[in-house]
Design an enzyme around this catalytic site. Structure first.
Site, PDB file in Angstrom:
ATOM      1  N   ASP A 198      51.071  31.352  62.492  1.00 55.63           N
ATOM      2  CA  ASP A 198      51.420  30.581  63.679  1.00 55.63           C
ATOM      3  C   ASP A 198      52.562  29.612  63.402  1.00 55.63           C
ATOM      4  O   ASP A 198      52.699  29.073  62.292  1.00 55.63           O
ATOM      5  CB  ASP A 198      50.182  29.777  64.110  1.00 55.63           C
ATOM      6  CG  ASP A 198      50.162  29.416  65.575  1.00 55.63           C
ATOM      7  OD1 ASP A 198      51.214  29.096  66.131  1.00 55.63           O
ATOM      8  OD2 ASP A 198      49.053  29.463  66.159  1.00 55.63           O
TER       9      ASP A 198
ATOM     10  N   SER B 220      50.065  25.192  72.739  1.00 53.64           N
ATOM     11  CA  SER B 220      51.405  24.761  72.362  1.00 53.64           C
ATOM     12  C   SER B 220      51.774  23.473  73.100  1.00 53.64           C
ATOM     13  O   SER B 220      51.120  22.445  72.897  1.00 53.64           O
ATOM     14  CB  SER B 220      52.392  25.900  72.629  1.00 53.64           C
ATOM     15  OG  SER B 220      53.575  25.728  71.908  1.00 53.64           O
TER      16      SER B 220
ATOM     17  N   HIS C 106      51.347  32.826  66.997  1.00 52.62           N
ATOM     18  CA  HIS C 106      51.176  31.771  67.995  1.00 52.62           C
ATOM     19  C   HIS C 106      50.347  32.216  69.195  1.00 52.62           C
ATOM     20  O   HIS C 106      49.661  31.411  69.807  1.00 52.62           O
ATOM     21  CB  HIS C 106      52.565  31.306  68.456  1.00 52.62           C
ATOM     22  CG  HIS C 106      52.589  29.954  69.088  1.00 52.62           C
ATOM     23  ND1 HIS C 106      51.884  28.873  68.596  1.00 52.62           N
ATOM     24  CD2 HIS C 106      53.249  29.495  70.204  1.00 52.62           C
ATOM     25  CE1 HIS C 106      52.109  27.817  69.352  1.00 52.62           C
ATOM     26  NE2 HIS C 106      52.917  28.172  70.336  1.00 52.62           N
TER      27      HIS C 106
END
Length: 322
Positions: free
Chosen positions: A270, A129, A297
């Site tokens: 995601d 991320s 995610h």
């Protein structure tokens, strides 16, 4: 696994299948300590310090969400050291009231100091991320040497694309939930119970689909661990509302400058959508791409076996001496 090659580009479409080699059992040898950096003390932990493979250095997300939610990556320590550290402002590292340090430039400098302090002459990087932003920015400085590969997991390399994708996902939620989010974004009032409930509903579908969330994930988001000021300063009040300093982050056009092997990885549901992740992959010639089914995610927490097979195989192929 279905494999198809287009020139130098390899696509992996993962649906609970086996990769070329099983990941060995994780190590139980753990070493931890702190590093003095320009901003304060940064805590680190090395799992598998006795293993011979090239170390994997983990860059957590957020910004401001400490390493705890990524602890399942220690499952990769059977072959190599897996190194976690909490970026300044969260987790076990120093906290600061001065928010001027919450910049991409600061966290790149911090990463340099962590590598130097731990003597990581050769290393694989795993950025999740926000950590994918950090990894790419670090590589684009042209300074780092000894990077054997990078894994960009749940990548967020275009803030504009990220925000747009979250609003597409929001369309799958009930109309009343969409209305709450729209009202908050219009008014700037993000502290209401209705908005927080809407955020929770979204996260349950696109951040982690497990019910309940693992203790390590919940712990990372606790007031004692999470750096809320870091997150708010650099991103904003939620994953789909960016008003912080990262809101204009765009590095897709520069991905072609990266010269190390790269794997782009995401879950089917995601926040970093498969379409966006493949888009980044197509902008880095020679990179690889994987989608893990039945995950969002936090693929490493939701589907650890599939995740570790994919990542373990990729790292193994790019270890020095192989």
């Amino acid at each position: 696994m279905r494999l198809c090659s287009i020139g130098l580009v390899m696509f992996f479409l993962i649906a609970g299948c086996q990769s070329s080699q099983e990941v060995p059992p994780p190590s139980d040898v753990v070493r931890e300590g702190t590093i003095d950096t320009l901003g304060g003390q940064v805590w680190y932990q090395i799992v598998g310090a006795d293993r011979p493979g090239t170390p994997l250095l983990v860059l957590h997300g957020g910004p401001g969400i400490p390493h705890d939610y990524m602890k399942s990556l220690s499952g990769l320590s059977g072959e190599r050291p897996v190194i976690f550290y909490d970026q300044l402002g969260c987790g076990n590292s120093s906290r600061r009231e001065d928010t001027t340090l919450w910049t991409v430039e600061h966290f790149v400098r911090e990463l340099v100091q962590v590598r130097e302090a731990l003597g990581l002459d050769r290393v694989h990087l795993y950025g999740h991320s926000w950590g994918s932003m950090l990894a790419v920015e670090y590589l684009l400085t042209k300074e780092p040497e000894g990077i054997e590969s990078i894994v960009l997991s749940g990548p967020a390399l275009s803030a504009e694309r990220w925000i747009a994708d979250q609003h597409v996902w929001l369309l799958e939620l009930p109309k009343e939930t969409q209305a709450v989010v729209a009202e908050a974004e219009a008014s700037g009032e993000f502290e209401t119970e209705a908005y927080q409930n809407a955020v929770g509903e979204f996260y349950a579908k696109h951040v982690c689909r497990m019910d309940p969330w693992p203790d390590d994930v919940q712990g990372a988001l606790s007031p004692e661990k999470m750096g809320f000021d870091v997150y708010a300063t650099m991103w904003g009040p939620s994953e789909f509302t960016a008003i912080g300093t990262l809101k204009d982050f765009e590095r897709v056009d520069r991905l072609k400058e990266i010269q190390v092997p790269a794997l782009f990885l995401c879950g089917r549901y995601d926040e970093a959508t498969p379409a966006a992740t493949e888009y980044y992959h197509r902008n880095l010639p020679g990179s690889e791409y994987a989608v893990i089914e039945d995950a969002s995610h936090l693929t490493f927490a939701e589907r650890p076996q599939e995740h570790h097979r994919i990542v373990g195989d990729f790292l193994r192929r790019h270890d020095s001496g192989r």
